[in-house]
Design an enzyme around this catalytic site. Structure first.
Site, PDB file in Angstrom:
ATOM      1  NE  ARG A   9      -3.749  -2.109   2.610  1.00  0.00           N
ATOM      2  CZ  ARG A   9      -3.556  -3.267   3.231  1.00  0.00           C
ATOM      3  NH1 ARG A   9      -2.389  -3.501   3.825  1.00  0.00           N
ATOM      4  NH2 ARG A   9      -4.493  -4.180   3.266  1.00  0.00           N
ATOM      5  CE  LYS A  39      -7.710  -0.616   5.922  1.00  0.00           C
ATOM      6  NZ  LYS A  39      -8.585  -0.690   4.727  1.00  0.00           N
ATOM      7  CG  HIS A  68      -4.972   1.163  -3.998  1.00  0.00           C
ATOM      8  ND1 HIS A  68      -4.407   0.920  -2.756  1.00  0.00           N
ATOM      9  CD2 HIS A  68      -6.022   0.314  -4.099  1.00  0.00           C
ATOM     10  CE1 HIS A  68      -5.100  -0.016  -2.136  1.00  0.00           C
ATOM     11  NE2 HIS A  68      -6.086  -0.403  -2.922  1.00  0.00           N
ATOM     12  NE  ARG A 123      -3.436  -3.298  -1.608  1.00  0.00           N
ATOM     13  CZ  ARG A 123      -2.917  -4.135  -0.714  1.00  0.00           C
ATOM     14  NH1 ARG A 123      -1.616  -4.283  -0.624  1.00  0.00           N
ATOM     15  NH2 ARG A 123      -3.704  -4.816   0.094  1.00  0.00           N
ATOM     16  CG  HIS A 169      -6.760  -8.348   0.669  1.00  0.00           C
ATOM     17  ND1 HIS A 169      -7.022  -8.808  -0.599  1.00  0.00           N
ATOM     18  CD2 HIS A 169      -6.405  -7.043   0.515  1.00  0.00           C
ATOM     19  CE1 HIS A 169      -6.828  -7.834  -1.478  1.00  0.00           C
ATOM     20  NE2 HIS A 169      -6.458  -6.763  -0.818  1.00  0.00           N
ATOM     21  CE1 TYR A 185      -6.882  -6.171  -7.191  1.00  0.00           C
ATOM     22  CE2 TYR A 185      -7.123  -7.620  -5.305  1.00  0.00           C
ATOM     23  CZ  TYR A 185      -6.763  -6.407  -5.837  1.00  0.00           C
ATOM     24  OH  TYR A 185      -6.288  -5.416  -5.023  1.00  0.00           O
TER      25      TYR A 185
END
Length: 334
Positions: A161, A186, A257, A260, A283, A292
């Site tokens: 990220r 995150k 992003h 990514r 994730h 995706y």
């Protein structure tokens, strides 16, 4: 409850609830701060009194609804930004409900406000030709060009990220056997991402004689850590340069992003399982990785190739003359 209670509640919400109890990230605190700055300004104009004189009852469900409409119409915020503002307001009123149960009904009406639905568009990603053009864009004869090339290559290989990229230090890079990057992702979760040989070799040359230094891996020209705005700027700049040799880039809005997303799509195209991709990207849930699969046209084309067309007999076309058609119409009229 006196009118002065609202400023005290907001202060305790930021100092105690967010920073101490929740240990919220600086980005979350900054986002909530901006929301309440705008909300207090809106409520102050609505009620005709300064923010320090506002009471809890002044911030009701109707005012919040009007504020959310204001963010979309007057400020041009998207539905996602609107929902982010609402999430911050909900978090505050959950805290108010726990702090003083006398406001439970008032808080319940605000907490019951739904998010706004919006069109979920497919993710934007770069194909192999566009990635090659972007990596070739920085001028590696300069210090900034070498930095940007190393940063873009690392971003495209690891899928980090933006906050993870700018937060990297030289000490987070492990070279040699089992080369990898250690980052704080995150939700304050650490994760390791392995490096390809070419990426590890480039990073070794970039870091020079300071592999264990605690300084930023990708510093600014002043030696400080790059900001998110600076990262977005350099991505846009090199994307514009790359679009001269790869015109398809001009039609895409490329952000950090997007790099990514490109990593995830590259892994998916090489047959990597969804759970591994979710682990690679950090994730929380595998369901997040589903976006995706929806964007992968190659997978859909492979599925289409496996489906045979229905067996519908094809007859020969026999043209009917205009005179013959008019004769049938005349008989029908009779």
């Amino acid at each position: 409850m006196s009118p002065a209670t609202l400023p005290a509640l907001i202060q305790r919400f930021f100092t105690d609830r967010l920073r101490i109890q929740m240990e919220a990230s600086p980005h979350t605190v900054a986002s909530y701060r901006d929301t309440f700055r705008l909300l207090m300004r809106f409520a102050s104009a609505k009620h005709g009194k300064p923010p320090v004189k506002l009471a809890v009852e002044d911030i009701d469900a109707d005012l919040v609804a009007d504020f959310l409409v204001h963010t979309e119409t007057a400020r041009g915020n998207s539905a996602r930004s609107r929902n982010t503002r609402l999430a911050a307001i909900r978090s505050f009123f959950r805290y108010v409900a726990m702090t003083d149960p006398a406001w439970l009904l008032h808080c319940q009406r605000i907490l019951a406000m739904p998010n706004k639905r919006y069109v979920k568009r497919t993710v934007t990603f770069l194909d192999a030709q566009e990635i090659a053009a972007l990596l070739a864009a920085p001028d590696r004869a300069t210090w900034a060009g070498r930095r940007d090339h190393a940063l873009l290559l690392l971003a495209l290989q690891t899928g980090l990220r933006a906050s993870e990229l700018v937060g990297l230090r030289c000490s987070d890079v492990t070279l040699g056997t089992g080369a990898h990057i250690l980052c704080l992702g995150k939700g304050r979760k650490e994760r390791c991402t392995p490096l390809r040989r070419d990426t590890a070799k480039l990073l070794k040359a970039w870091m020079g004689n300071h592999p264990d230094d605690n300084s930023p891996l990708f510093p600014s020209i002043r030696g400080e850590r790059l900001s998110r705005d600076a990262l977005e700027h350099l991505v846009r700049k090199h994307c514009l340069t790359a679009s001269r040799t790869c015109p398809s880039l001009a039609a895409k809005r490329v952000t950090p992003h997007t790099l990514r997303h490109s990593t995830a799509m590259d892994l998916l195209h090489h047959g990597v399982d969804q759970t591994v991709i979710a682990l690679w990207l950090g994730h929380e849930s595998v369901a997040t990785t589903q976006i995706y699969i929806h964007a992968d046209m190659r997978m859909k084309e492979k599925a289409l190739a496996r489906v045979s067309a229905p067996a519908i007999p094809t007859g020969r076309f026999q043209p009917v003359s205009y005179t013959h058609l008019r004769a049938h119409e005349t008989e029908a009229d009779l």
